[in-house]
Write an enzyme that holds these catalytic residues in place. Sequence first.
Site, PDB file in Angstrom:
ATOM      1  N   GLY A  29      60.678  52.094  52.724  1.00 31.07           N
ATOM      2  CA  GLY A  29      61.467  52.926  53.625  1.00 31.07           C
ATOM      3  C   GLY A  29      62.927  52.989  53.234  1.00 31.07           C
ATOM      4  O   GLY A  29      63.301  52.661  52.108  1.00 31.07           O
ATOM      5  N   LEU A  31      64.590  55.774  52.881  1.00 29.65           N
ATOM      6  CA  LEU A  31      64.304  56.657  51.745  1.00 29.65           C
ATOM      7  C   LEU A  31      65.547  57.363  51.207  1.00 29.65           C
ATOM      8  O   LEU A  31      66.447  57.715  51.963  1.00 29.65           O
ATOM      9  CB  LEU A  31      63.263  57.696  52.171  1.00 29.65           C
ATOM     10  CG  LEU A  31      61.941  57.122  52.672  1.00 29.65           C
ATOM     11  CD1 LEU A  31      60.970  58.247  53.008  1.00 29.65           C
ATOM     12  CD2 LEU A  31      61.320  56.166  51.663  1.00 29.65           C
ATOM     13  N   HIS A  35      62.995  57.925  46.064  1.00 26.87           N
ATOM     14  CA  HIS A  35      61.675  57.929  46.711  1.00 26.87           C
ATOM     15  C   HIS A  35      61.118  59.354  46.763  1.00 26.87           C
ATOM     16  O   HIS A  35      59.921  59.569  46.549  1.00 26.87           O
ATOM     17  CB  HIS A  35      61.772  57.400  48.144  1.00 26.87           C
ATOM     18  CG  HIS A  35      62.232  55.984  48.268  1.00 26.87           C
ATOM     19  ND1 HIS A  35      63.472  55.642  48.755  1.00 26.87           N
ATOM     20  CD2 HIS A  35      61.610  54.810  47.986  1.00 26.87           C
ATOM     21  CE1 HIS A  35      63.595  54.319  48.779  1.00 26.87           C
ATOM     22  NE2 HIS A  35      62.486  53.781  48.309  1.00 26.87           N
ATOM     23  N   GLN A 154      58.059  45.583  37.973  1.00 21.95           N
ATOM     24  CA  GLN A 154      57.059  45.819  39.018  1.00 21.95           C
ATOM     25  C   GLN A 154      55.997  46.817  38.531  1.00 21.95           C
ATOM     26  O   GLN A 154      54.794  46.607  38.736  1.00 21.95           O
ATOM     27  CB  GLN A 154      57.776  46.357  40.260  1.00 21.95           C
ATOM     28  CG  GLN A 154      56.864  46.908  41.329  1.00 21.95           C
ATOM     29  CD  GLN A 154      57.639  47.306  42.568  1.00 21.95           C
ATOM     30  OE1 GLN A 154      58.070  46.446  43.336  1.00 21.95           O
ATOM     31  NE2 GLN A 154      57.836  48.591  42.789  1.00 21.95           N
ATOM     32  N   VAL A 177      65.883  57.935  39.337  1.00 15.75           N
ATOM     33  CA  VAL A 177      66.827  58.938  39.833  1.00 15.75           C
ATOM     34  C   VAL A 177      68.176  58.246  40.022  1.00 15.75           C
ATOM     35  O   VAL A 177      68.249  57.155  40.602  1.00 15.75           O
ATOM     36  CB  VAL A 177      66.338  59.541  41.167  1.00 15.75           C
ATOM     37  CG1 VAL A 177      67.360  60.522  41.725  1.00 15.75           C
ATOM     38  CG2 VAL A 177      64.988  60.221  40.966  1.00 15.75           C
ATOM     39  N   MET A 185      69.764  54.954  42.040  1.00 18.38           N
ATOM     40  CA  MET A 185      69.689  54.964  43.512  1.00 18.38           C
ATOM     41  C   MET A 185      68.862  53.788  43.992  1.00 18.38           C
ATOM     42  O   MET A 185      67.846  53.439  43.387  1.00 18.38           O
ATOM     43  CB  MET A 185      69.064  56.259  43.986  1.00 18.38           C
ATOM     44  CG  MET A 185      69.991  57.425  43.804  1.00 18.38           C
ATOM     45  SD  MET A 185      69.321  58.863  44.647  1.00 18.38           S
ATOM     46  CE  MET A 185      70.574  60.049  44.180  1.00 18.38           C
ATOM     47  N   SER A 186      69.308  53.179  45.082  1.00 15.73           N
ATOM     48  CA  SER A 186      68.601  52.034  45.649  1.00 15.73           C
ATOM     49  C   SER A 186      69.015  51.881  47.106  1.00 15.73           C
ATOM     50  O   SER A 186      70.184  52.122  47.458  1.00 15.73           O
ATOM     51  CB  SER A 186      68.978  50.764  44.880  1.00 15.73           C
ATOM     52  OG  SER A 186      68.615  49.626  45.638  1.00 15.73           O
TER      53      SER A 186
HETATM   54  P1  AMP Z   1      61.304  50.467  47.470  1.00 13.57           P
HETATM   55  O1  AMP Z   1      61.325  51.225  48.770  1.00 13.57           O
HETATM   56  O2  AMP Z   1      62.646  50.052  47.003  1.00 13.57           O
HETATM   57  O3  AMP Z   1      60.271  49.365  47.468  1.00 13.57           O
HETATM   58  O4  AMP Z   1      60.812  51.504  46.390  1.00 13.57           O
HETATM   59  C1  AMP Z   1      59.611  52.211  46.561  1.00 13.57           C
HETATM   60  C2  AMP Z   1      59.293  52.939  45.292  1.00 13.57           C
HETATM   61  O5  AMP Z   1      60.365  53.823  44.962  1.00 13.57           O
HETATM   62  C3  AMP Z   1      59.118  52.001  44.085  1.00 13.57           C
HETATM   63  O6  AMP Z   1      58.062  52.484  43.287  1.00 13.57           O
HETATM   64  C4  AMP Z   1      60.450  52.134  43.393  1.00 13.57           C
HETATM   65  O7  AMP Z   1      60.383  51.863  41.996  1.00 13.57           O
HETATM   66  C5  AMP Z   1      60.777  53.584  43.626  1.00 13.57           C
HETATM   67  N1  AMP Z   1      62.216  53.831  43.475  1.00 13.57           N
HETATM   68  C6  AMP Z   1      63.230  53.175  44.096  1.00 13.57           C
HETATM   69  N2  AMP Z   1      64.422  53.641  43.660  1.00 13.57           N
HETATM   70  C7  AMP Z   1      64.150  54.609  42.753  1.00 13.57           C
HETATM   71  C8  AMP Z   1      64.956  55.461  41.935  1.00 13.57           C
HETATM   72  N3  AMP Z   1      66.300  55.412  41.972  1.00 13.57           N
HETATM   73  N4  AMP Z   1      64.353  56.334  41.121  1.00 13.57           N
HETATM   74  C9  AMP Z   1      62.980  56.388  41.067  1.00 13.57           C
HETATM   75  N5  AMP Z   1      62.171  55.613  41.809  1.00 13.57           N
HETATM   76  C10 AMP Z   1      62.738  54.736  42.636  1.00 13.57           C
END
Ligand code: AMP
Length: 277
Positions: A29, A31, A35, A154, A177, A185-186
């Site tokens: 989440g 997002l 995502h 992962q 991204v 992005m995070s």
């Molecule tokens: P998370 O909510 O952080 O557990 O991420 C869920 C999914 O989104 C995972 O597969 C992450 O690798 C992917 N994800 C998170 N940040 C990015 C990003 N900046 N670009 C592409 N995928 C992402």
Amino acid sequence: MRQIGTIPALRQYIHNRARRPIVVVPTMGNLHAGHLALVERAKGMQPGCVIATIFVNPLQFSPGEDYNSYPRSLGADVHQLDAAGVDAVFTPRINELYPAGVKHGTRVTVPELENLYCGKFRPGHFAGVATVVAKLFNIISPDHAVFGEKDYQQLIIIRRLVDDLHLPVKIIGVPTVRESDGLAMSSRNHYLREDERLKAPLLYQTLAQMAAGIAGGDTDYQPLQRAAVEELSEHGFKTDYIEVCDAHTLGRPNGGDRVILAAAWLGRARLIDNIAV
Ligand code: AMP
């Protein structure tokens, strides 16, 4: 879009309503555009059904980590997934996925990969990830599952899990991204103060410089890694690791595709990133 909180309701939805192929997009989440790129990729596969999941998985947080403060924005997330054309979102409570309690119950581990890199600094993290992903795959039986290359270790661990357990799921990786200045992005970027946010892109710039050097023929990795750590340290980063490794096995580089993996703290934020060579 249907929002579903229980396993029986999700199974019933899949049985009655979902056409195949089913594509699943697991998330915690909060997002952002990263995502949504996964969702877009899922939609682009001409699926019968896209199911997103939102679950902040306590099992993948170590004691003292940010489980309690991890940003949660369920209402806005559901709205975004609906607008993106997701068919159903699974938003289970903790007891739904961990009926025996979070600390008890069966674990899925990937011993050769889970103690490297991030696993060295976050003991138990990848067993937590592998366990929850195995649960989601068993509940949903998706044909495809989409993950970000942002979390590169992962992604490789999940590919290995699927191979080793013969799970009939195809794993799709989506490129990272980035913000316009290069920062990946995070959800955890919210932890950066304003001055730290300005410095944060240096992690990716450093990786890009290293990758250019290596692509240019410099394969003396240790000095390159040390110089990168030093450069980052001068700007206030505390690096957990920066390592060049084989892009498929995460072992020592030996002539095939390579990736540089990195994790570094900047203030309260632990940034992770990677770049292909
Ligand atoms: P998370 O909510 O952080 O557990 O991420 C869920 C999914 O989104 C995972 O597969 C992450 O690798 C992917 N994800 C998170 N940040 C990015 C990003 N900046 N670009 C592409 N995928 C992402």
